[in-house]
Design a protein around this motif. Structure first.
Motif, mmCIF file in Angstrom:
data_model
loop_
_atom_site.group_PDB
_atom_site.id
_atom_site.type_symbol
_atom_site.label_atom_id
_atom_site.label_comp_id
_atom_site.label_asym_id
_atom_site.label_seq_id
_atom_site.Cartn_x
_atom_site.Cartn_y
_atom_site.Cartn_z
ATOM 1 N N ASN A 353 0.780 -1.250 -0.017
ATOM 2 C CA ASN A 353 -0.071 -0.120 0.049
ATOM 3 C C ASN A 353 0.745 1.370 -0.025
ATOM 4 O O ASN A 353 0.291 2.350 -0.095
ATOM 5 N N ILE A 354 1.881 1.220 0.221
ATOM 6 C CA ILE A 354 2.938 2.438 0.173
ATOM 7 C C ILE A 354 2.874 3.278 -0.868
ATOM 8 O O ILE A 354 3.130 4.380 -0.893
ATOM 9 N N GLN A 355 2.547 2.467 -2.178
ATOM 10 C CA GLN A 355 2.444 3.306 -3.606
ATOM 11 C C GLN A 355 0.982 3.651 -3.836
ATOM 12 O O GLN A 355 0.703 3.800 -5.021
ATOM 13 N N ASN A 356 0.193 3.261 -2.860
ATOM 14 C CA ASN A 356 -1.248 3.571 -3.260
ATOM 15 C C ASN A 356 -1.891 4.909 -2.682
ATOM 16 O O ASN A 356 -1.828 5.395 -1.671
ATOM 17 N N TYR A 357 -2.132 5.778 -3.672
ATOM 18 C CA TYR A 357 -2.391 7.122 -3.623
ATOM 19 C C TYR A 357 -3.821 7.168 -2.570
ATOM 20 O O TYR A 357 -4.215 8.096 -2.015
ATOM 21 N N TYR A 358 -4.648 6.322 -2.594
ATOM 22 C CA TYR A 358 -5.786 6.178 -1.578
ATOM 23 C C TYR A 358 -5.557 5.412 -0.536
ATOM 24 O O TYR A 358 -6.495 5.256 0.379
ATOM 25 N N GLY A 370 15.738 6.769 13.145
ATOM 26 C CA GLY A 370 16.276 5.505 12.352
ATOM 27 C C GLY A 370 15.442 4.478 12.117
ATOM 28 O O GLY A 370 15.637 3.562 11.108
ATOM 29 N N THR A 371 14.188 4.339 12.629
ATOM 30 C CA THR A 371 13.201 3.249 12.167
ATOM 31 C C THR A 371 12.541 3.774 10.904
ATOM 32 O O THR A 371 12.467 5.105 10.471
ATOM 33 N N LEU A 372 11.796 2.710 10.426
ATOM 34 C CA LEU A 372 11.100 2.651 9.027
ATOM 35 C C LEU A 372 10.167 3.814 9.433
ATOM 36 O O LEU A 372 9.857 4.871 8.608
ATOM 37 N N GLY A 373 9.144 3.923 10.577
ATOM 38 C CA GLY A 373 8.378 4.873 11.052
ATOM 39 C C GLY A 373 8.792 6.296 10.944
ATOM 40 O O GLY A 373 8.242 7.244 10.151
ATOM 41 N N ASP A 374 10.128 6.441 11.505
ATOM 42 C CA ASP A 374 10.747 7.740 11.632
ATOM 43 C C ASP A 374 11.042 8.238 10.116
ATOM 44 O O ASP A 374 10.933 9.581 9.739
ATOM 45 N N ARG A 375 11.388 7.408 9.047
ATOM 46 C CA ARG A 375 11.784 7.728 7.865
ATOM 47 C C ARG A 375 10.563 8.500 7.074
ATOM 48 O O ARG A 375 10.623 9.331 6.460
ATOM 49 N N LEU A 376 9.558 7.715 7.262
ATOM 50 C CA LEU A 376 8.245 7.990 6.705
ATOM 51 C C LEU A 376 7.728 9.131 7.295
ATOM 52 O O LEU A 376 7.306 10.387 6.483
ATOM 53 N N ASP A 380 10.816 11.026 3.901
ATOM 54 C CA ASP A 380 11.631 10.198 2.708
ATOM 55 C C ASP A 380 10.843 10.000 1.707
ATOM 56 O O ASP A 380 9.634 9.200 1.860
ATOM 57 N N PRO A 381 11.114 10.079 0.545
ATOM 58 C CA PRO A 381 10.261 9.906 -0.782
ATOM 59 C C PRO A 381 10.383 8.440 -1.147
ATOM 60 O O PRO A 381 9.339 7.756 -1.925
ATOM 61 N N ILE A 382 11.309 7.575 -0.816
ATOM 62 C CA ILE A 382 11.571 6.145 -1.060
ATOM 63 C C ILE A 382 12.150 5.613 0.162
ATOM 64 O O ILE A 382 12.812 5.916 0.977
ATOM 65 N N VAL A 383 11.196 4.247 0.214
ATOM 66 C CA VAL A 383 11.710 3.326 1.306
ATOM 67 C C VAL A 383 12.005 2.152 0.842
ATOM 68 O O VAL A 383 11.378 1.796 -0.363
ATOM 69 N N ARG A 384 12.513 1.216 1.724
ATOM 70 C CA ARG A 384 13.141 0.052 1.284
ATOM 71 C C ARG A 384 12.284 -1.085 1.974
ATOM 72 O O ARG A 384 12.371 -0.937 3.117
ATOM 73 N N ARG A 386 11.392 -5.269 1.747
ATOM 74 C CA ARG A 386 11.756 -6.494 0.954
ATOM 75 C C ARG A 386 12.545 -6.730 -0.263
ATOM 76 O O ARG A 386 12.439 -7.193 -1.170
ATOM 77 N N GLY A 387 13.590 -5.535 -0.016
ATOM 78 C CA GLY A 387 14.774 -5.700 -0.938
ATOM 79 C C GLY A 387 14.318 -4.855 -2.102
ATOM 80 O O GLY A 387 15.118 -4.656 -2.973
ATOM 81 N N ARG A 388 13.228 -3.798 -2.012
ATOM 82 C CA ARG A 388 12.849 -3.237 -3.208
ATOM 83 C C ARG A 388 12.717 -1.617 -2.643
ATOM 84 O O ARG A 388 12.302 -1.539 -1.540
ATOM 85 N N ASP A 389 13.049 -0.869 -3.484
ATOM 86 C CA ASP A 389 12.987 0.635 -3.140
ATOM 87 C C ASP A 389 11.726 0.955 -3.932
ATOM 88 O O ASP A 389 11.496 1.032 -5.002
ATOM 89 N N LEU A 390 10.572 1.510 -2.821
ATOM 90 C CA LEU A 390 9.263 1.808 -3.286
ATOM 91 C C LEU A 390 9.280 3.336 -3.053
ATOM 92 O O LEU A 390 9.328 3.862 -2.076
ATOM 93 N N MET A 391 8.563 4.008 -4.024
ATOM 94 C CA MET A 391 7.953 5.444 -3.816
ATOM 95 C C MET A 391 6.945 5.459 -2.944
ATOM 96 O O MET A 391 6.121 4.666 -2.876
ATOM 97 N N VAL A 392 6.850 6.533 -2.161
ATOM 98 C CA VAL A 392 5.983 6.847 -1.159
ATOM 99 C C VAL A 392 4.702 7.628 -1.533
ATOM 100 O O VAL A 392 4.895 8.956 -1.648
ATOM 101 N N TYR A 393 3.723 6.958 -2.144
ATOM 102 C CA TYR A 393 2.757 8.130 -2.530
ATOM 103 C C TYR A 393 1.544 7.953 -1.466
ATOM 104 O O TYR A 393 0.619 8.720 -1.720
#
Length: 459
Positions: A353-358, A370-376, A380-384, A386-393
């Motif tokens: 869902n990170i790339q889901n506009y809705y 440093g946690t993923l929550g903190d980065r969001l 941060d426009p991109i988070v990693r 499962r080994g993939r860089d995903l855009m944050v929409y």
């Protein structure tokens, strides 16, 4: 009498305080330290001999206060663990969950990194069972004689079901000394929980400082915030609201608040998934100790029958059931752990869902740096994942209205209640938070110490 701060010194996690009298040694809390790079070493190597501890006192169940008790016992501790009844039951399921997390991490490393050495788990299920057999539960506000010279009283402080401050009266050479450890102080008017009670007058106070220098939002209410976010995400738009939440405490308060909102007819009954087996176990414990919850929660229970169940609410247990929520196409709310996004089923929901506009991700608690929550939260426009860089929409929102800690003013209220304090110690906070509280306290005439890890004080 000597006090040595071995954990949560100028940081938040790993609470562990050693109190030594002439012939008796007390350990207050024994939590996991998550803030060092050498997680295994920090939590495995105690700076004292566990066999030398006479008794352990546990303030509450959260893993940064209870999570290393099985290691302590595995390393030779043979005494009792004193706590409240809800704390004993909540700590048990949290420690068992920690075993699962240790093993899952080990299995993943073994699968993908066979060429690297894999650290052994800190403890196993049998060590947790050994720990729970040591629990001796006490009531709030009932003095308990540990021995002829030491008296313990648990004072309710909100924050979590069963959470207590520790008040000790210790007599040495005919002189009585009073010392209190706040544990984690809750905030007033928190869903489900009672307000913190004032602490008795003491000579020495070891006080948490998590929200030093910060004030909770005062220009909004939790009902309004949740209603607006749900309306915008799930009713005006065909989207999904993902709420990362700690399985114990935060999730139960959130479910209760959603139950109130839907019962009042403030919103249509949007589908709600709670994707956390641990949250289900904890919710049953909250039901069991309903008589220890707030007057508001007890009144709601009398009228509605169950604070944690309502139409369109579904608890998910298995991975297959979790997948059904991922594939659910209608607007919905998904509550899942962990709150800082560092592992747990919440990562599955983020991945899809990170790339889901809705989609909107609503943070309702603190996220460590440093946690993923903190980065969001920092944008941060991109988070990693499962080994993939995903855009944050997805939309990112936050509220502190479900924070379980007293803010700066709440902590200062606890301190101001003490009229003859000889020394005040600040722990369980980062240095900026502690410094903010130190300034306020010293401005009001209190003598303040900011312990370093391993620093010893004569009381």
């Amino acid at each position: 009498m000597k006090l040595t701060v071995w954990g949560a010194a100028q940081q938040v996690t790993g609470s562990m305080h050693l109190l030594q009298t002439q012939n008796y040694t007390i350990l207050i809390d024994c939590g996991l330290d998550y803030e060092k790079g050498t997680f295994q070493d920090e939590n495995l190597n105690f700076p004292f001999n566990p066999e030398d501890i006479d008794v352990v006192i546990l303030t509450h169940a959260h893993i940064d206060h209870s999570g290393n008790l099985p290691t302590l016992i595995r390393m030779g501790y043979k005494g009792q663990i004193l706590c409240t009844a809800p704390t004993a039951e909540l700590a048990e399921i949290l420690m068992l969950d920690s075993v699962n997390l240790f093993l899952n991490k080990q299995n993943k490393k073994h699968k993908w990194q066979k060429h690297k050495s894999t650290p052994k788990p800190l403890y196993l299920q049998k060590h947790v069972i050994d720990t729970t057999e040591r629990f001796v539960t006490l009531n709030f506000n009932k003095p308990f004689k540990i021995n002829a010279h030491i008296e313990l009283t648990f004072i309710p402080v909100g924050h979590l079901l069963g959470a207590a401050a520790v008040s000790l009266k210790i007599t040495e050479d005919g002189v009585e000394k009073k010392i209190a450890f706040t544990g984690d102080i809750g905030r007033k008017n928190y869903p489900v929980l009672n307000d913190p009670q004032p602490l008795p007058q003491v000579d020495y106070l070891i006080c948490e400082a998590t929200y030093g220098g910060r004030l909770h939002s005062a220009n909004d209410t939790l009902d309004h915030k949740l209603t607006e976010v749900i309306k915008e995400t799930c009713i005006k738009n065909p989207g999904r609201l993902i709420i990362p939440a700690f399985s114990i405490g935060r999730t139960q308060s959130l479910i209760f608040k959603l139950n109130q909102i839907f019962s009042k007819g403030l919103l249509p009954r949007v589908k709600v998934f709670v994707d956390s087996p641990l949250a289900h176990l904890a919710t049953d414990i909250y039901r069991k100790y309903a008589d220890m919850t707030s007057e508001e929660a007890r009144a709601f229970y009398k009228e509605n029958g169950d604070n944690y169940d309502f139409e369109n609410l579904t608890f998910l247990y298995t991975q297959k059931e979790s997948l059904s929520a991922i594939n659910y196409l209608d607007p919905c709310i998904i509550i899942s752990s962990a709150g800082m996004l560092e592992g747990g089923r919440i990562q599955d929901h983020l991945y899809y869902n990170i790339q889901n506009y809705y989609c909107t991700i609503l943070f309702i608690g603190y996220c460590a740096k440093g946690t993923l929550g903190d980065r969001l939260l920092r944008g941060d426009p991109i988070v990693r994942l499962r080994g993939r860089d995903l855009m944050v929409y997805a939309g990112i929102q936050k509220t502190d209205l479900l924070s379980g800690h007293a803010d700066h003013d709440g902590l200062m209220e606890v301190i101001r209640n003490q009229k003859s304090l000889k020394r005040l110690f600040f722990v369980h906070g980062d240095l900026s938070s502690i410094n903010a509280l130190e300034k306020s306290a010293t401005d009001e005439g209190y003598t303040v110490s900011i312990p370093k890890r391993g620093e010893c004080f004569e009381l």
